[in-house]
Design a protein around this motif. Structure first.
Motif, mmCIF file in Angstrom:
data_model
loop_
_atom_site.group_PDB
_atom_site.id
_atom_site.type_symbol
_atom_site.label_atom_id
_atom_site.label_comp_id
_atom_site.label_asym_id
_atom_site.label_seq_id
_atom_site.Cartn_x
_atom_site.Cartn_y
_atom_site.Cartn_z
ATOM 1 N N ASP A 21 0.831 -1.209 0.000
ATOM 2 C CA ASP A 21 0.000 0.000 0.000
ATOM 3 C C ASP A 21 0.867 1.262 0.000
ATOM 4 O O ASP A 21 0.582 2.216 -0.723
ATOM 5 N N VAL A 22 1.929 1.262 0.796
ATOM 6 C CA VAL A 22 2.832 2.413 0.822
ATOM 7 C C VAL A 22 3.509 2.582 -0.536
ATOM 8 O O VAL A 22 3.586 3.690 -1.074
ATOM 9 N N ALA A 23 3.993 1.495 -1.119
ATOM 10 C CA ALA A 23 4.685 1.559 -2.413
ATOM 11 C C ALA A 23 3.769 2.064 -3.522
ATOM 12 O O ALA A 23 4.225 2.702 -4.462
ATOM 13 N N ARG A 24 2.484 1.787 -3.416
ATOM 14 C CA ARG A 24 1.502 2.254 -4.404
ATOM 15 C C ARG A 24 1.139 3.723 -4.203
ATOM 16 O O ARG A 24 0.573 4.348 -5.085
ATOM 17 N N SER A 25 1.438 4.261 -3.044
ATOM 18 C CA SER A 25 0.987 5.605 -2.686
ATOM 19 C C SER A 25 1.847 6.677 -3.351
ATOM 20 O O SER A 25 2.781 6.384 -4.103
ATOM 21 N N ASP A 26 1.533 7.892 -3.000
ATOM 22 C CA ASP A 26 2.253 9.036 -3.549
ATOM 23 C C ASP A 26 3.001 9.780 -2.446
ATOM 24 O O ASP A 26 3.264 10.960 -2.564
ATOM 25 N N ASN A 27 3.336 9.084 -1.361
ATOM 26 C CA ASN A 27 4.046 9.764 -0.271
ATOM 27 C C ASN A 27 5.560 9.639 -0.455
ATOM 28 O O ASN A 27 6.031 8.979 -1.379
ATOM 29 N N GLY A 28 6.305 10.265 0.423
ATOM 30 C CA GLY A 28 7.754 10.308 0.301
ATOM 31 C C GLY A 28 8.450 8.967 0.466
ATOM 32 O O GLY A 28 9.580 8.799 0.008
ATOM 33 N N GLN A 29 7.814 8.018 1.102
ATOM 34 C CA GLN A 29 8.420 6.701 1.315
ATOM 35 C C GLN A 29 8.151 5.741 0.157
ATOM 36 O O GLN A 29 8.786 4.686 0.073
ATOM 37 N N ALA A 30 7.228 6.066 -0.714
ATOM 38 C CA ALA A 30 6.748 5.127 -1.736
ATOM 39 C C ALA A 30 7.880 4.540 -2.584
ATOM 40 O O ALA A 30 7.956 3.321 -2.777
ATOM 41 N N ARG A 31 8.748 5.381 -3.103
ATOM 42 C CA ARG A 31 9.830 4.898 -3.970
ATOM 43 C C ARG A 31 10.773 3.985 -3.203
ATOM 44 O O ARG A 31 11.159 2.919 -3.686
ATOM 45 N N ARG A 32 11.121 4.361 -1.984
ATOM 46 C CA ARG A 32 12.044 3.551 -1.185
ATOM 47 C C ARG A 32 11.433 2.191 -0.831
ATOM 48 O O ARG A 32 12.105 1.166 -0.880
ATOM 49 N N VAL A 33 10.176 2.200 -0.460
ATOM 50 C CA VAL A 33 9.498 0.945 -0.122
ATOM 51 C C VAL A 33 9.377 0.069 -1.369
ATOM 52 O O VAL A 33 9.594 -1.145 -1.309
ATOM 53 N N ALA A 34 9.044 0.669 -2.499
ATOM 54 C CA ALA A 34 8.984 -0.097 -3.748
ATOM 55 C C ALA A 34 10.347 -0.701 -4.066
ATOM 56 O O ALA A 34 10.435 -1.866 -4.482
ATOM 57 N N ASN A 35 11.417 0.058 -3.861
ATOM 58 C CA ASN A 35 12.765 -0.476 -4.085
ATOM 59 C C ASN A 35 13.018 -1.706 -3.224
ATOM 60 O O ASN A 35 13.573 -2.703 -3.682
ATOM 61 N N PHE A 36 12.630 -1.632 -1.965
ATOM 62 C CA PHE A 36 12.798 -2.766 -1.046
ATOM 63 C C PHE A 36 12.034 -3.996 -1.546
ATOM 64 O O PHE A 36 12.587 -5.088 -1.653
ATOM 65 N N LEU A 37 10.758 -3.809 -1.849
ATOM 66 C CA LEU A 37 9.923 -4.935 -2.279
ATOM 67 C C LEU A 37 10.405 -5.527 -3.600
ATOM 68 O O LEU A 37 10.473 -6.753 -3.749
ATOM 69 N N LEU A 38 10.735 -4.673 -4.546
ATOM 70 C CA LEU A 38 11.158 -5.172 -5.851
ATOM 71 C C LEU A 38 12.537 -5.817 -5.800
ATOM 72 O O LEU A 38 12.795 -6.784 -6.521
ATOM 73 N N ALA A 39 13.414 -5.328 -4.929
ATOM 74 C CA ALA A 39 14.710 -5.979 -4.760
ATOM 75 C C ALA A 39 14.540 -7.364 -4.153
ATOM 76 O O ALA A 39 15.248 -8.306 -4.520
ATOM 77 N N TRP A 40 13.594 -7.504 -3.224
ATOM 78 C CA TRP A 40 13.300 -8.813 -2.630
ATOM 79 C C TRP A 40 12.721 -9.738 -3.692
ATOM 80 O O TRP A 40 13.112 -10.895 -3.808
ATOM 81 N N TRP A 41 11.827 -9.223 -4.490
ATOM 82 C CA TRP A 41 11.139 -10.064 -5.474
ATOM 83 C C TRP A 41 12.072 -10.503 -6.593
ATOM 84 O O TRP A 41 12.092 -11.668 -6.972
ATOM 85 N N ASN A 42 12.876 -9.566 -7.137
ATOM 86 C CA ASN A 42 13.767 -9.902 -8.233
ATOM 87 C C ASN A 42 14.784 -8.775 -8.412
ATOM 88 O O ASN A 42 14.659 -7.953 -9.320
ATOM 89 N N GLY A 43 15.769 -8.739 -7.548
ATOM 90 C CA GLY A 43 16.756 -7.667 -7.573
ATOM 91 C C GLY A 43 17.548 -7.583 -8.861
ATOM 92 O O GLY A 43 17.903 -6.492 -9.300
ATOM 93 N N ASP A 44 17.829 -8.717 -9.482
ATOM 94 C CA ASP A 44 18.611 -8.703 -10.721
ATOM 95 C C ASP A 44 17.901 -7.925 -11.829
ATOM 96 O O ASP A 44 18.531 -7.191 -12.583
ATOM 97 N N ASP A 45 16.601 -8.081 -11.923
ATOM 98 C CA ASP A 45 15.844 -7.420 -12.985
ATOM 99 C C ASP A 45 15.187 -6.115 -12.551
ATOM 100 O O ASP A 45 14.973 -5.226 -13.367
ATOM 101 N N CYS A 46 14.835 -6.005 -11.289
ATOM 102 C CA CYS A 46 14.053 -4.851 -10.823
ATOM 103 C C CYS A 46 14.873 -3.837 -10.048
ATOM 104 O O CYS A 46 14.339 -2.840 -9.579
ATOM 105 N N GLY A 47 16.137 -4.075 -9.875
ATOM 106 C CA GLY A 47 16.985 -3.138 -9.150
ATOM 107 C C GLY A 47 17.175 -3.542 -7.709
ATOM 108 O O GLY A 47 16.477 -4.407 -7.190
ATOM 109 N N HIS A 48 18.130 -2.919 -7.102
ATOM 110 C CA HIS A 48 18.489 -3.266 -5.735
ATOM 111 C C HIS A 48 18.003 -2.208 -4.755
ATOM 112 O O HIS A 48 17.561 -1.141 -5.140
#
Length: 99
Positions: free
Chosen positions: A20-47
């Motif tokens: 929910d935070v990663a989908r939002s438009d708040n200041g943490q959204a990009r950082r939280v998305a980075n965390f989740l996407l790195a967990w899911w597939n860091g090689d393709d989605c970034g670290h």
């Protein structure tokens, strides 16, 4: 392990919150998305830059990291029936057409 601060239920709740935070438009959204996407597939989605922890409420991330530290094998968000949400985050937070 289902119960406890690093149990499966806690991770399900933390993951729901973080998506929910990663989908939002708040200041943490990009950082939280980075965390989740790195967990899911860091090689393709970034670290996840460790310094991004300075700009987020780490409580829910800590729950996920604690859970993952209890297991010997790899466990990804898909194990929590969140594949669709992760794909959505890739499309919202990553632009692979400009590579």
């Amino acid at each position: 392990m289902t119960d406890g601060p690093f149990g499966k239920r806690a991770v399900q709740n933390a993951l729901r919150y973080l998506i929910d935070v990663a989908r939002s438009d708040n200041g943490q959204a990009r950082r939280v998305a980075n965390f989740l996407l790195a967990w899911w597939n860091g090689d393709d989605c970034g670290h996840f830059p460790i310094a991004d922890l300075f700009g987020v409420d780490v409580t829910h991330m800590t729950t996920i990291i604690g859970f993952l530290g209890q297991h010997e094998g790899a466990i990804y968000p898909d194990a929590f029936a969140r594949k669709a949400e992760m794909i959505e985050l890739v499309h919202c937070r990553r632009d692979f057409n400009n590579d």
